[in-house]
Design a protein around this motif. Structure first.
Motif, PDB file in Angstrom:
ATOM      1  N   ASN A   1       6.541  13.099  -2.989  1.00  0.00           N
ATOM      2  CA  ASN A   1       5.679  12.516  -4.022  1.00  0.00           C
ATOM      3  C   ASN A   1       6.450  11.901  -5.176  1.00  0.00           C
TER       4      ASN A   1
ATOM      5  N   ARG B   1       3.341   6.286   2.236  1.00  0.00           N
ATOM      6  CA  ARG B   1       3.686   7.691   2.066  1.00  0.00           C
ATOM      7  C   ARG B   1       3.075   8.538   3.181  1.00  0.00           C
ATOM      8  N   GLY B   2       1.838   8.234   3.543  1.00  0.00           N
ATOM      9  CA  GLY B   2       1.176   8.972   4.626  1.00  0.00           C
ATOM     10  C   GLY B   2       1.859   8.758   5.965  1.00  0.00           C
TER      11      GLY B   2
ATOM     12  N   ARG C   1       9.159   0.589  -2.268  1.00  0.00           N
ATOM     13  CA  ARG C   1       8.616  -0.736  -2.563  1.00  0.00           C
ATOM     14  C   ARG C   1       9.003  -1.758  -1.506  1.00  0.00           C
TER      15      ARG C   1
ATOM     16  N   GLU D   1       0.854  -1.181   0.000  1.00  0.00           N
ATOM     17  CA  GLU D   1       0.000   0.000   0.000  1.00  0.00           C
ATOM     18  C   GLU D   1       0.898   1.240   0.000  1.00  0.00           C
ATOM     19  N   PRO D   2       1.429   1.618  -1.182  1.00  0.00           N
ATOM     20  CA  PRO D   2       2.414   2.705  -1.228  1.00  0.00           C
ATOM     21  C   PRO D   2       1.884   4.054  -0.744  1.00  0.00           C
ATOM     22  N   GLU D   3       0.630   4.364  -0.990  1.00  0.00           N
ATOM     23  CA  GLU D   3       0.100   5.648  -0.533  1.00  0.00           C
ATOM     24  C   GLU D   3      -0.072   5.675   0.983  1.00  0.00           C
ATOM     25  N   LYS D   4      -0.414   4.549   1.560  1.00  0.00           N
ATOM     26  CA  LYS D   4      -0.499   4.459   3.022  1.00  0.00           C
ATOM     27  C   LYS D   4       0.896   4.636   3.617  1.00  0.00           C
TER      28      LYS D   4
ATOM     29  N   LYS E   1       8.635  13.773  10.050  1.00  0.00           N
ATOM     30  CA  LYS E   1       8.470  13.336   8.658  1.00  0.00           C
ATOM     31  C   LYS E   1       9.781  13.494   7.932  1.00  0.00           C
TER      32      LYS E   1
ATOM     33  N   GLN F   1       9.360   6.569  -4.750  1.00  0.00           N
ATOM     34  CA  GLN F   1       8.608   5.323  -4.587  1.00  0.00           C
ATOM     35  C   GLN F   1       9.271   4.481  -3.499  1.00  0.00           C
TER      36      GLN F   1
END
Length: 71
Positions: free
Chosen positions: A31, A24-25, A36, A19-22, A70, A34
């Motif tokens: 942005n 990222r959050g 992986r 879940e790459p967007e999760k 972050k 990536q």
């Protein structure tokens, strides 16, 4: 990093990011990047060593070893 950690008695494990967007959050990486695969590190237990709940103390506080900021 894994070989250096192993020399210090620290185990590691690769984890695929499904879940790459999760991710990222949670991690806050830019942005254009990536993620992986992530690495986790920790001290391995001896076979059969965990027969009761871990005792408190003896380790550094989580705030000393984990950064919540972050990217």
């Amino acid at each position: 990093m894994q070989l250096a950690a192993w020399e210090l008695g620290i185990g590691s494990c690769l984890a695929s990011i499904y879940e790459p967007e999760k991710a990222r959050g949670i991690l806050g990486f830019p942005n254009g990047w990536q993620v992986r695969i992530c690495l986790s590190f920790g001290y391995p237990l001896e076979a059969g060593a965990l027969t009761a709940a871990p005792k408190k103390g003896g380790r550094r506080a989580l705030e000393e070893v984990l950064h919540w900021e972050k990217w």
